[in-house]
Each structure stands twice: as structure tokens, then as C-alpha cells.
Design an enzyme around this catalytic site. Structure first.
Site, short mmCIF file in Angstrom:
data_model
loop_
_atom_site.label_atom_id
_atom_site.label_comp_id
_atom_site.label_asym_id
_atom_site.label_seq_id
_atom_site.Cartn_x
_atom_site.Cartn_y
_atom_site.Cartn_z
CB CYS A 14 15.42 -9.51 -28.00
SG CYS A 14 16.00 -11.16 -27.61
CB CYS A 42 4.54 -11.18 -3.92
SG CYS A 42 4.14 -9.47 -4.13
CG ASP A 95 8.20 -8.62 -8.93
OD1 ASP A 95 8.07 -9.69 -9.56
OD2 ASP A 95 7.57 -8.35 -7.91
CG ASN A 96 9.96 -13.22 -11.64
OD1 ASN A 96 10.30 -14.02 -12.51
ND2 ASN A 96 8.69 -12.94 -11.39
CB ALA A 111 8.02 -13.10 -15.08
CG LEU A 113 -1.94 -1.17 1.25
CD1 LEU A 113 -2.89 -1.01 2.41
CD2 LEU A 113 -2.73 -1.32 -0.04
ZN LIG Z 1 17.90 -11.53 -28.87
#
Ligand SMILES: [Zn+2]
Length: 574
Positions: A168, A184, A127-128, A131, A66
Site C-alpha cells: 500500500c 501552486c 502532486d504532493n 496528500a 493552461l
Molecule cells: Zn501498507
């Protein structure tokens, strides 16, 4: 409200011009992550004219969120972050925004190529690392420009990812060292050993220390220690109550699918010798006490004993203790909690579950500090992301690529924003290199055979005589002469009869050993097609894929040529 919206529309049109403005309001935006950065992004984008959003996040709101996630209020605790972010942004502009909030895991196969292809632009606010890499891969493969940001306390970074123009997400190998941890994951779903350690050390501080609100597990065990730790009359009884609450009751309540609650009585039955380590086989020596890994039965007993030891031997400091890895008693207690919590969430069948039991010695090595997120750093990076998005909308990827940068944000006393040049795509990248061909095709899987499909791979996509895998299992390998019969047999089978067939998607991976080209065929079943008929989507057109391969081989030769010249220069031949 309506008039205000019109007025802001008019000024946006003036700023961007009619064409860019129209592009902005029509864009379909994907936002990965609805945490601190994600909420900032959707706020700024909606104020910049963007209207159509899809937001994915798998977390629910915790009390500790919060202070920096302004859309969330106390009554939102326990609800999905994405849904509450939607509620928040719609409160401000209810009439023109269209927000699809998804509570889901980005790895879920339902977020497939077709899902990604509906978007014009994506923002990464996860945040990881895992992912981020996955999200980055899906955006790259589906040709969606993506602007990424991440923060860690006073440091932040943003980077624009456009296929074939800039590096990338997967061009650089994964960095193993983690400096900050996702709060979390620590509170609700540990997926790595460090999450259990941090949870355990916070639990230690909560029980024996000052119940301040900086503790991640704030209010967690209030009911048990109502009288204050100093005034506890029967410490053994307390320890048992605590065991029941944190390893049994609360685990039963949590939403996680893979969880194994355990009562104290049950734990005494678990003599998992296969997990315990008492002896160093390699060096043929007995392990020291703090190097050993024990059984759950032993950890349960150690939990009670360590609780009593801290209670009796640190009596004068009770209520003010803070976990110190060099305090033997504290470390023993934290080690017992860490390993019992590991038992609560460990699933050896699941490869992604990286939890494991740890010795005291190892825990001592791994103890680190949590770096909190800071609202103003989140605000700065997301503002830069939105600015980069406008450049994409203006078509600068084609006309002025030099205007894109990577930005390194330093907030706090030494605050500054440093632009850095974006790197070029890496030819060796497993995702964006033209050596990787991603092909989406449809066929009637109950009619076409594996052999017929292989022929299409070869004739249309130049994938001659390659190793073919489905889900990492080899279905064809021209070099394995001894398995010839098995392969020939598979080639005669209909696709739907293959062991790894999946009606939604069957992924065929083909590798060429000599020039490192890979093909990934996503095959979808379509019952309206007949016999050997195969159709592909626009990006998978055989001519386009062939051109891509030629481009790769050309680039590779050029690179080899350049490297040779460099070597010649170095040795002064030329
Ligand atoms: Zn690449």
C-alpha cells in the site's frame, strides 16, 4: 450526440463484454487531484465507459496551468480546478456523465470513512507526498482499490494498490528528499520553507531580469515596473511600493485563512527577538553575518537596502539579471523576501505549517530548480492508470493478480515504459498490516460509559488491558499505577463527558505492546441506541477482526521462523 453515445456504448460492450461493461458504467469513481494527471484520467475514463465521478482538489487555476491542462481556458483562471474539469468533461458528454466536483482539502475530516466507502475504485493524482499518503491510507483502510500516478518532467510512475494483495502507499516510509515543487504552493499558499525561497528567487528575476513567460510569477508586478527597471528614477520609492504590494495588498487579497499581511510601517514595529538567532549557544561563538536570522524589523530594512544595492551595483545588467545564489547582493535580497513572506504565512500554532525563518547561508543551501510538468508524460501515466482500472473491473485482483504491474515511464529522447513487479504488503506497515484493526462502531454516547466501552473493546475485540488514547491523549494505561485514580474516574464517565469527545467521530486508539497489534475504534454517536448497546458495520464484525488478528500472529510467527532458518543457513547449521 445521443446516437454517437449509443454507438460508442455498443463498441465498448463489444470490447469488454456485457458483464465488465455493466460493471464499468455502474462504478462510482473517486479522483484525488484535478491537475495535469487528474484531467487526463477523467477524460480517458469517461471515454472508456465510466460515468460516475467525484473529483476533489483544493487548488484554483493559475495562468501557468493552461499549457498542459487542456480543460482550462484563460477565463477559468482563479476558479476551482475540480469545477472546471467537470465543466470540460461535461461539454463532451453532457448526457450520460454524473460528475461531483469538490473544492476541498483531502485532509478535511468530512472526507471520512463513510465518504470513501461509497466508491468502487479510486485514482490518485495529487502532486504532493502528504496528500498521496493520506489518500492512500483512506483507500486502503476502506478497502477501495486505488491506482496511483505521479510525474516529474519526463519521468512518471503508476502503481496499483489493492489491500492484502500489493504494497500500500504507506508500506514504504516517507521519502524526505523532494526533487520537484508544486507550483501552486509556491504561488499562493507556501507550506514549506522552500516554497518561500522559490517564490523569492522568482520575484528577484521578475524585478531585475527579463520578464519572460517562464517565470512562475509572470505579470505579477507589471504595474509597478511599467517603465522598465533600467528607467526607474526613484529606486527607494519603488522598493517601498513593491513592499506594499507583495507583503501587504496581495496577502490581504489571498484566500488563505492563515495569512498575516504587513505594511512597511508595521514591519518596523515588529522586533521579534524570540525568532532571531545571532549567537551559536552550543559552540559559544558569534554567528557570521550570513548565518544569522534577523527580526522582521531588520528584514524590512534589509529588503529596502538590498533592493538599492542590486539596483546601484548591478546597473549594467538590470533587465537581464537572473538569480544566482553565489551573488551576495542577490542572495541578500532573496533572503529578505523569503523571510518576510514567511512572516506572511507562518502560524506556529499549526503543526502542519512547516514554515520557518532562514539564514542566507541556509537559503543558499536549499536553492534548487523547479521541475515543470509535461503534458505528454501526464497523458502516458494516466492512460496506464485507466488500463489498470480495467483489469480491476475484470476481477483480475482475484483471478490474475500477476497481470498487475508497477510502470516506470521515461518520456523524451530515451522514452520507454518499464513494468516492474509490485511488492507484497509489508507486515510492519502502519496502515495495511493485519496488525492494525479498524473498527467502526455506533453507540449512544450520552448513555454508555467509558468503562462499559472498554469492556466491549476487551470482550468482543480482544483488546485486553491495553493503553487507550483519544487524539493522542492517554485515557487509560494499565502500567501507570500512580495515575490509577484518574483513570478509574474517567472510566465512570459517559463518553459524551470525556474531554476529547467529538459528536461526529471519537477515535479511540489502543496499543498492545507485546505483539504490536493496534486497534482504531471510530465511535459515532447514535441517539436511537439504548444503554450499553453497540452496533458495528460489516467490516468491523468482531469475528472478522478476531480472524484478522490470528492471521497476523500466524504471519508474524512464520516470518520469525523464516528469519531463523535464514540465520541458521547463513551459519551453516542446516
Ligand atoms: Zn501498507
Amino acid at each position: 450526440m445521443e446516437i454517437e453515445a449509443q454507438r460508442s456504448d455498443r463498441s465498448l460492450k463489444l470490447i469488454y463484454g456485457e458483464e465488465v461493461y455493466n460493471k464499468i458504467i455502474q462504478s462510482n469513481v473517486l479522483i484525488g487531484g484535478a491537475g495535469g494527471v487528474g484531467c487526463e484520467i477523467i477524460k480517458s475514463l469517461s471515454k472508456t465507459g465510466f460515468r460516475k465521478f467525484t473529483m476533489i482538489d483544493l487548488d484554483t487555476i493559475e495562468l501557468t496551468n493552461l499549457n498542459r491542462q487542456f480543460y482550462f481556458r484563460k477565463h477559468h483562471v482563479g476558479k476551482a480546478k475540480s469545477a472546471c474539469a467537470k465543466e470540460g468533461v461535461l461539454l463532451i458528454e453532457p448526457n450520460i456523465l454524473q460528475v461531483d466536483a469538490i473544492l476541498g482539502n483531502i485532509y478535511d475530516p468530512k472526507f471520512d470513512d463513510l465518504f470513501y466507502k461509497q466508491f468502487d475504485i479510486a485514482f490518485c493524482a495529487f502532486d504532493n507526498q502528504g496528500a498521496r499518503r493520506h489518500f492512500g491510507k483512506m483507500c486502503t483502510v476502506n478497502n477501495i482499490p486505488m491506482v496511483e500516478a505521479g510525474t516529474s518532467a519526463f519521468n512518471g510512475q503508476t502503481q496499483t494498490r489493492i489491500k492484502d494483495l500489493f504494497e500500500c502507499r504507506n508500506c514504504t516510509p516517507e521519502v524526505k528528499q523532494q526533487t520537484s515543487f508544486n507550483v501552486c504552493s509556491i504561488r499562493t499558499r507556501p507550506s514549506e520553507p522552500i516554497h518561500c525561497i522559490v517564490w523569492a528567487s522568482n520575484m528577484f528575476n521578475l524585478i531585475f531580469g527579463n520578464q519572460d513567460d517562464s517565470n512562475l510569477l509572470e505579470n505579477y508586478i507589471q504595474d509597478i515596473f511599467k517603465e522598465g527597471i533600467k528607467n526607474v528614477q526613484d529606486p527607494k520609492e519603488k522598493a517601498l511600493q513593491l513592499f506594499e504590494k507583495i507583503f501587504n495588498e496581495d496577502i490581504q487579497k489571498c484566500d488563505e485563512k492563515e495569512r498575516f499581511p504587513i505594511s512597511f510601517e508595521q514591519s518596523l514595529q515588529i522586533d521579534n527577538k524570540e525568532d532571531a538567532v545571532y549567537f551559536d549557544e552550543r559552540n559559544n561563538r558569534k554567528l557570521l553575518e550570513d548565518e544569522k536570522i534577523f527580526t522582521i524589523k531588520e528584514y524590512a530594512q534589509k529588503f529596502i537596502q538590498a533592493f538599492l544595492d542590486v539596483f546601484h551595483h548591478r546597473k549594467e545588467a538590470l533587465g537581464e539579471l537572473k538569480f544566482d545564489k553565489d551573488d551576495q547582493l542577490a542572495l541578500k535580497f532573496v533572503a529578505a523576501i523569503t523571510n518576510l513572506r514567511t512572516f506572511n504565512f507562518l502560524n506556529k500554532e499549526n503543526e502542519k505549517n512547516k514554515l520557518r525563518y532562514l539564514s542566507e547561508h541556509k537559503i543558499k543551501q536549499m536553492v534548487g530548480n523547479i521541475i515543470p510538468a509535461i503534458a505528454s508524460t501526464n497523458a502516458i501515466v494516466s492512460a496506464i492508470q485507466v488500463n489498470e482500472a480495467i483489469k480491476i473491473m475484470k476481477g483480475y485482483a482475484k483471478t490474475k493478480p500477476q497481470l498487475f504491474s508497477e510502470y516506470l515511464v521515461q518520456n523524451g529522447d530515451q522514452s520507454k515504459i518499464t513494468p516492474a513487479q509490485l511488492s507484497l504488503p509489508q507486515l510492519s506497515c502502519p496502515v495495511c498490516s493485519p496488525a492494525n484493526c479498524y473498527i467502526n462502531i455506533k453507540a449512544n454516547c450520552t448513555q454508555i460509559t467509558f468503562g462499559q466501552l472498554k469492556q466491549i473493546f476487551e470482550e468482543q475485540y480482544l483488546a485486553y488491558n491495553q493503553i487507550i488514547k483519544i487524539d493522542d491523549k492517554v485515557y487509560y494505561d494499565p502500567h501507570q499505577i500512580s495515575l490509577r485514580k484518574i483513570f478509574d474516574n474517567l472510566l465512570l464517565k459517559k463518553i459524551s463527558e470525556l474531554p476529547n469527545y467529538n459528536q461526529d467521530y471519537t477515535k479511540f486508539k489502543l496499543f498492545s505492546i507485546d505483539n504490536q497489534i493496534t486497534w482504531e475504534f471510530n465511535l459515532m454517536h447514535d441517539s436511537s441506541l439504548q444503554g450499553q448497546q453497540v452496533v458495528c458495520d460489516q467490516n468491523s464484525d468482531p469475528t472478522r477482526i478476531k480472524q484478522q488478528q490470528i492471521q497476523y500472529i500466524k504471519l508474524k510467527h512464520e516470518q520469525t521462523f523464516k528469519e531463523k532458518i535464514d540465520i541458521f543457513k547463513r551459519y551453516k547449521y542446516i
